[in-house]
Design an enzyme around this catalytic site. Structure first.
Site, mmCIF file in Angstrom:
data_model
loop_
_atom_site.group_PDB
_atom_site.id
_atom_site.type_symbol
_atom_site.label_atom_id
_atom_site.label_comp_id
_atom_site.label_asym_id
_atom_site.label_seq_id
_atom_site.Cartn_x
_atom_site.Cartn_y
_atom_site.Cartn_z
ATOM 1 N N LYS A 67 -20.317 -46.816 3.348
ATOM 2 C CA LYS A 67 -21.385 -47.667 2.823
ATOM 3 C C LYS A 67 -20.881 -49.094 2.805
ATOM 4 O O LYS A 67 -19.683 -49.339 2.687
ATOM 5 C CB LYS A 67 -21.814 -47.233 1.417
ATOM 6 C CG LYS A 67 -20.701 -47.236 0.371
ATOM 7 C CD LYS A 67 -21.264 -46.706 -0.917
ATOM 8 C CE LYS A 67 -20.364 -46.680 -2.118
ATOM 9 N NZ LYS A 67 -18.978 -46.617 -2.060
ATOM 10 N N MET B 191 -11.311 -57.161 -2.213
ATOM 11 C CA MET B 191 -12.739 -57.476 -2.077
ATOM 12 C C MET B 191 -13.016 -58.932 -2.466
ATOM 13 O O MET B 191 -14.045 -59.227 -3.078
ATOM 14 C CB MET B 191 -13.585 -56.516 -2.947
ATOM 15 C CG MET B 191 -13.485 -55.072 -2.488
ATOM 16 S SD MET B 191 -14.283 -53.927 -3.604
ATOM 17 C CE MET B 191 -13.038 -53.760 -4.877
ATOM 18 N N ASP C 77 -14.826 -42.147 3.955
ATOM 19 C CA ASP C 77 -15.307 -43.529 3.827
ATOM 20 C C ASP C 77 -15.329 -44.241 5.170
ATOM 21 O O ASP C 77 -14.802 -43.771 6.166
ATOM 22 C CB ASP C 77 -14.383 -44.306 2.889
ATOM 23 C CG ASP C 77 -14.684 -44.019 1.434
ATOM 24 O OD1 ASP C 77 -15.717 -43.415 1.157
ATOM 25 O OD2 ASP C 77 -13.860 -44.417 0.584
HETATM 26 C C1 LIG Z 1 -13.412 -50.586 -2.220
HETATM 27 S S1 LIG Z 1 -11.825 -51.294 -2.135
HETATM 28 C C2 LIG Z 1 -10.882 -49.832 -1.948
HETATM 29 C C3 LIG Z 1 -9.418 -50.020 -2.191
HETATM 30 C C4 LIG Z 1 -8.603 -48.779 -1.896
HETATM 31 N N1 LIG Z 1 -8.935 -47.708 -2.787
HETATM 32 C C5 LIG Z 1 -7.102 -49.049 -1.957
HETATM 33 O O1 LIG Z 1 -6.419 -48.529 -2.830
HETATM 34 O O2 LIG Z 1 -6.612 -49.781 -1.066
HETATM 35 C C6 LIG Z 1 -11.844 -52.009 -0.512
HETATM 36 C C7 LIG Z 1 -10.970 -53.240 -0.432
HETATM 37 O O3 LIG Z 1 -9.610 -52.860 -0.325
HETATM 38 C C8 LIG Z 1 -8.934 -53.782 0.508
HETATM 39 N N2 LIG Z 1 -8.438 -53.056 1.684
HETATM 40 C C9 LIG Z 1 -8.558 -51.748 1.927
HETATM 41 N N3 LIG Z 1 -7.919 -51.411 3.058
HETATM 42 C C10 LIG Z 1 -7.388 -52.557 3.543
HETATM 43 C C11 LIG Z 1 -6.580 -52.873 4.674
HETATM 44 N N4 LIG Z 1 -6.209 -51.935 5.550
HETATM 45 N N5 LIG Z 1 -6.194 -54.160 4.847
HETATM 46 C C12 LIG Z 1 -6.547 -55.116 3.976
HETATM 47 N N6 LIG Z 1 -7.312 -54.872 2.890
HETATM 48 C C13 LIG Z 1 -7.708 -53.605 2.666
HETATM 49 C C14 LIG Z 1 -9.918 -54.882 0.861
HETATM 50 O O4 LIG Z 1 -9.815 -55.889 -0.126
HETATM 51 C C15 LIG Z 1 -11.231 -54.124 0.759
HETATM 52 O O5 LIG Z 1 -12.310 -55.003 0.546
#
Ligand SMILES: C[S@@+](CC[C@H](N)C(=O)[O-])C[C@H]1O[C@@H](n2cnc3c(N)ncnc32)[C@H](O)[C@@H]1O
Length: 244
Positions: A55, A166, A33
């Site tokens: 994406k 998100m 990703d």
């Molecule tokens: C498509 S979701 C995927 C979540 C992922 N599977 C998880 O368990 O963290 C993407 C969202 O996760 C959050 N996110 C993922 N990594 C992050 C990080 N390092 N810091 C803050 N928010 C994060 C944000 O809200 C972002 O928009």
């Protein structure tokens, strides 16, 4: 032939599971990703073929192309790693990818990762549950708030913590709906950007201030009494600031 759906954790390679690190070192193909950090990618077998399928949010066609790629690789490559940020089954469409692969008779194994939903608050010193302040935590997506998926007014509960992934873009609407549902405008909020990376920072504000707060994705919104806590004050790695 096996496709491993592997959680990469929130960012820092130190937060990978040992199994994830081993699978990356042994992979022949890795499909990863957008938000996966360079340190994690550096653990990939140098001979593996890499596919960056990053994406931008809302690209449903891109997801179809990823599914097709996984099915194609799963049919001819011995060890494929599908590397996903955080945990593969938390808003990562990992469940959908597993279903597609299984329906094509491809062996799928899932490796959990540390989700940003819990790691981001923790790294900013915010315990998502805390005796006397929060009896539980609800994790939701804010991406479709203007559609019909999440009714934030119905989630307004001062005894619980709300963690929104998100949610940056729709933060004003989320705050308005929560206040309409009964949460006090003064309810504490912590917004944790880029958790577990060198760009990590945490903004503290009230629910009333959230809509106008300057924050950038990717971020986790933590809403509720616990967001006023900073139990990690002794640590200096996280830049923290508050609205005037
Ligand atoms: C498509 S979701 C995927 C979540 C992922 N599977 C998880 O368990 O963290 C993407 C969202 O996760 C959050 N996110 C993922 N990594 C992050 C990080 N390092 N810091 C803050 N928010 C994060 C944000 O809200 C972002 O928009």
């Amino acid at each position: 032939m096996t496709v491993f759906l592997v959680g990469a954790g929130p960012g820092d390679a130190d937060l990978l599971t040992l199994r994830a690190a081993r699978l990356l070192a042994e992979a022949q193909a890795v499909v990863h990703d957008r938000l996966i950090g360079a340190d994690v990618l550096s653990l990939i077998n140098p001979d593996a073929v890499r596919y960056d399928v990053g994406k931008t949010p809302g690209q449903s066609d891109a997801q179809r192309a990823i599914n097709d790629l996984l099915v194609e690789l799963g049919g001819r490559v011995e060890r494929v790693v599908r590397l996903k940020g955080g945990d593969p089954f938390v808003f990562g469409r990992g469940g959908e990818e597993a279903e597609v692969l299984s329906s094509h008779g491809i062996d799928v194994q899932v490796v959990p990762g540390i989700t940003s939903a819990f790691a981001a608050p923790l790294l900013a010193g915010v315990p998502v549950t805390h005796r006397g302040l929060s009896h539980g935590v609800t994790v939701v997506t804010g991406s479709a708030v203007s559609g019909s998926t999440v009714n934030f007014a119905s989630l307004a509960n001062p005894d619980l913590t709300l963690v929104v992934l998100m949610g940056v873009e729709q933060r004003a609407l989320i705050a308005a709906q929560l206040i309409e549902g009964g949460l006090e405008p003064s309810t504490p909020v912590a917004v944790v950007e880029w958790a577990a990376t060198e760009r990590e920072r945490c903004l503290r504000c009230s629910l009333f201030e959230l809509g106008a707060a300057h924050v950038r994705a990717p971020a986790v919104l933590v809403i509720g009494a616990v967001a006023a806590l900073d139990v990690a004050k002794v640590r200096s790695l996280v830049a923290s600031w508050a609205l005037a």
